[in-house]
Design an enzyme around this catalytic site. Structure first.
Site, PDB file in Angstrom:
ATOM      1  N   LYS A  15       0.815  -1.217   0.000  1.00 21.50           N
ATOM      2  CA  LYS A  15       0.000   0.000   0.000  1.00 21.50           C
ATOM      3  C   LYS A  15       0.849   1.268   0.000  1.00 21.50           C
ATOM      4  CE  LYS A  15      -4.008  -2.166   2.194  1.00 21.50           C
ATOM      5  NZ  LYS A  15      -5.004  -2.094   3.291  1.00 21.50           N
TER       6      LYS A  15
ATOM      7  N   ASP B 166      -9.648   2.724   3.233  1.00 24.02           N
ATOM      8  CA  ASP B 166      -9.529   1.993   4.499  1.00 24.02           C
ATOM      9  C   ASP B 166      -9.938   2.834   5.704  1.00 24.02           C
ATOM     10  OD1 ASP B 166      -8.634  -0.452   3.486  1.00 24.02           O
ATOM     11  OD2 ASP B 166      -6.524   0.134   3.567  1.00 24.02           O
TER      12      ASP B 166
END
Length: 283
Positions: free
Chosen positions: A70, A106
């Site tokens: 990420k 997220d």
């Protein structure tokens, strides 16, 4: 599902990635809406990530990024949302006018999952995050949004200090965890729990979930990893009376937000996505 030269390709990139239920979830949504697209998992070594992300825009590609890429993916984007830049981690990308654009879905997913656990877990108080990677970065920004104090646990004290410094720069009240831990909320942001044989990310007693009277008892715990039957850490915390869940609802919530990026003219069929994840974890 018929696949042709016109079928849109969506991917999830990670290493490991075989455990990911993103393909199950997104393909269920694609079928429900009758879209000409397919979502696949691509095992992606770290060295291959920049090259792959440089090719995907030419194909109109879009998708998601999971552990451990990420942070690296965020550095490969042509453009990014303000939130993605603030987190310094990208979990969702798509193509606009031939360029790769990234976001982080997220943060909102973590806050939604904590809200569902009740007890004001998505509010202020004291949060404990285990880990210092891309998922932990999203936790830090979620903590800043909730105006919670953040305590960072890492096997490497230097990493905990460096992460705390970064988290403060992102607006969180963060410091390395020290001494007796008495958080209101504990969040596992490491990959520990993908396998039943993995060690626990943190002993439930140390996290404040060991039962007994007095203060320091957890209001809620969230494991960002998901597994059939729930992760061992989440099961142990629930057995001690702490409201806890694994990462399946975070998966669904971030996936629904990502779906809206992939198909901005369609509403994500959230219940279809959740049902697909639940079926897969019961299988």
């Amino acid at each position: 599902m018929e696949v042709s030269a016109d079928t849109r390709l969506l991917v999830v990139l990670g290493d490991p990635v075989a455990h990911s239920l993103s393909p199950v979830m997104h393909n269920a949504a694609i079928r429900a809406l009758g879209l000409d697209a397919v979502y696949v998992a691509l095992q992606t070594p770290a060295a291959a990530l920049p090259g792959l992300l440089s090719v995907l825009p030419a194909l109109g590609g879009a998708g998601n990024v999971t552990v451990p890429h990420k942070e690296a993916a965020e550095r490969c984007l042509a453009r990014k949302t303000d939130l993605c830049a603030r987190v310094g981690a990208c979990n969702t990308f798509w193509t606009e006018r031939g360029s790769l654009v990234g976001d982080n879905t997220d943060v909102a997913a973590i806050l939604t999952a904590l809200r569902q656990l009740g007890g004001g877990a998505d509010g202020g108080g004291s949060w404990l995050v285990i880990g210092t990677g891309g998922a932990a970065r999203a936790v830090a920004v979620a903590a800043a949004t909730a105006k919670a104090d953040l305590h960072v646990v890492s096997r490497d004290a230097a990493r905990a200090r460096a992460f705390s410094d970064w988290a403060r720069s992102a607006g969180a009240r963060a410091e390395p965890a020290r001494g007796a831990l008495q958080p209101d909320v504990a969040i596992n942001a490491t990959p520990l729990g993908l396998k039943e044989t993995d060690p626990l990310p943190l002993d439930p007693e140390r996290a404040g979930g060991g039962g007994g009277g007095g203060g320091g008892r957890l209001v809620a715990a969230l494991d960002l990893v998901y597994a059939p039957g729930g992760t061992r850490w989440a099961r142990m915390l629930r057995a001690s009376g702490v409201p806890a869940q694994d990462g399946r609802e975070v998966l669904v919530q971030q996936g629904a937000a990502a779906f809206a990026r992939f198909f901005p003219d369609r509403a994500a069929p959230v219940e279809v996505m959740r049902a697909a994840v639940d079926r897969a974890l019961r299988a």
